[in-house]
Write an enzyme that holds these catalytic residues in place. Structure first.
Site, PDB file in Angstrom:
ATOM      1  N   ASN A 149       0.828  -1.220   0.000  1.00 26.53           N
ATOM      2  CA  ASN A 149       0.000   0.000   0.000  1.00 26.53           C
ATOM      3  C   ASN A 149       0.863   1.271   0.000  1.00 26.53           C
ATOM      4  OD1 ASN A 149       1.047  -0.016   2.559  1.00 26.53           O
ATOM      5  ND2 ASN A 149      -0.905   0.022   3.648  1.00 26.53           N
ATOM      6  N   HIS A 151       3.291   1.905   2.054  1.00 28.89           N
ATOM      7  CA  HIS A 151       3.799   2.351   3.359  1.00 28.89           C
ATOM      8  C   HIS A 151       5.324   2.245   3.421  1.00 28.89           C
ATOM      9  CE1 HIS A 151       3.294  -1.811   5.575  1.00 28.89           C
ATOM     10  NE2 HIS A 151       4.447  -1.738   4.965  1.00 28.89           N
ATOM     11  N   GLU A 156       1.610   4.282   7.477  1.00 29.89           N
ATOM     12  CA  GLU A 156       0.552   3.845   6.574  1.00 29.89           C
ATOM     13  C   GLU A 156       0.024   5.059   5.800  1.00 29.89           C
ATOM     14  OE1 GLU A 156       0.320   0.768   6.219  1.00 29.89           O
ATOM     15  OE2 GLU A 156      -0.176  -0.381   8.013  1.00 29.89           O
TER      16      GLU A 156
HETATM   17  P1  PGA Z   1       8.454  -6.879   2.994  1.00 34.38           P
HETATM   18  O1  PGA Z   1       7.783  -5.656   3.707  1.00 34.38           O
HETATM   19  O2  PGA Z   1       9.889  -6.558   2.844  1.00 34.38           O
HETATM   20  O3  PGA Z   1       8.220  -8.032   3.935  1.00 34.38           O
HETATM   21  O4  PGA Z   1       7.761  -7.057   1.678  1.00 34.38           O
HETATM   22  C1  PGA Z   1       8.113  -4.378   3.302  1.00 34.38           C
HETATM   23  C2  PGA Z   1       7.285  -3.402   4.087  1.00 34.38           C
HETATM   24  O5  PGA Z   1       6.155  -3.733   4.462  1.00 34.38           O
HETATM   25  O6  PGA Z   1       7.775  -2.289   4.325  1.00 34.38           O
END
Ligand code: PGA
Length: 253
Positions: A149, A151, A156
């Protein structure tokens, strides 16, 4: 949510490097971190957790073992931690860092910082975390992943540009995505302590890594859309020194 940023600050295009696969992304990120430490052994590093940096940490461990990459004078600050998890909890980010990196290199554990998920006064703890970053002289290089998304750390969509280290609620999507690391979705903490967007933008250089087609949409919004609070990663366009390492799939090809 006020998404009219109306910022007078200039925008910058991140430097995007498209690599063949996730191994190359991990290796290139490790090279950048390693050369930062070689240039200045006292570097202050900003570190990240999640699936994305695992290959990078594996490569740094290899460089430490095989090329004597020396972390003994370095300091680190991690982006975030789940509220309610003890540092010994297998899903805590402190545990992740100890397990994937700190226990396998020669960094002084006293100089590794991860927000405390069990702080009794969270607000004071967040303020102290900011103070410690500032007192250390500031982060030289901040490693980042990106959420589906958009973030950044646990900032967020809707996080303010000048947000600082604070406790935040995780979105249902993030809880669902991160439940892969827990026995059940009900075990995923609902809040976390995270550095803010403002905190992250103060690092001297940012290094964002992503791979896999499921990150392509977030990467596209981050690079090509005008900055919007709806996509926290797009706010990195206000930073003059951002390198984005992606594989072809995350670049949409
Ligand atoms: P991920 O998460 O490296 O496990 O894909 C990245 C994030 O949510 O910032």
């Amino acid at each position: 949510m006020n998404d009219d940023l109306n910022m007078n600050a200039p925008l910058h295009q991140p430097k995007v490097v498209v690599l063949e696969d996730s191994d190359q992304v991990g290796a290139r990120a490790a090279e950048i971190i390693a050369s930062t430490i070689r240039d200045n052994p006292h570097s202050i590093l900003g570190l990240a957790t999640g699936g994305s940096p695992i290959r990078t940490y594996r490569e740094l461990v290899r460089m430490h073992r095989e090329s004597e990459l020396d972390f003994s004078a370095a300091t680190s600050f991690n982006l975030d931690e789940y509220v309610g998890l003890d540092g010994g909890h297998p899903q805590s980010f402190r545990h992740f860092m100890d397990d994937n990196l700190f226990s396998k290199i020669n960094i002084d554990l006293q100089k590794t910082h991860v927000p405390d998920g069990l702080a009794t006064d969270v607000q004071t703890h967040c303020r102290q975390y900011e103070d410690e970053i500032r007192r250390s002289g500031g982060i030289e290089l901040q490693l980042l992943g990106i959420g589906h998304n958009g973030h950044i750390a646990f900032n967020e969509p809707g996080s303010e540009l000048d947000s600082r280290t604070r406790e935040v609620s995780l979105t249902a999507e993030t809880i669902e995505k991160n439940s892969r690391f827990f026995d059940s979705v009900d075990d995923v903490p609902r809040t976390a302590v995270t550095m803010g967007i403002g905190t992250i933008l103060e690092a001297k250089r940012l290094l964002l890594i992503a791979y896999g087609s499921d990150k392509a949409e977030a990467i596209d919004k981050m690079i090509r859309q005008k900055p919007s609070l709806q996509c926290p990663a797009s706010l990195l366009q206000y930073h003059p020194e951002v390198t984005v390492l992606v594989d072809k799939a995350a670049f949409g090809g």
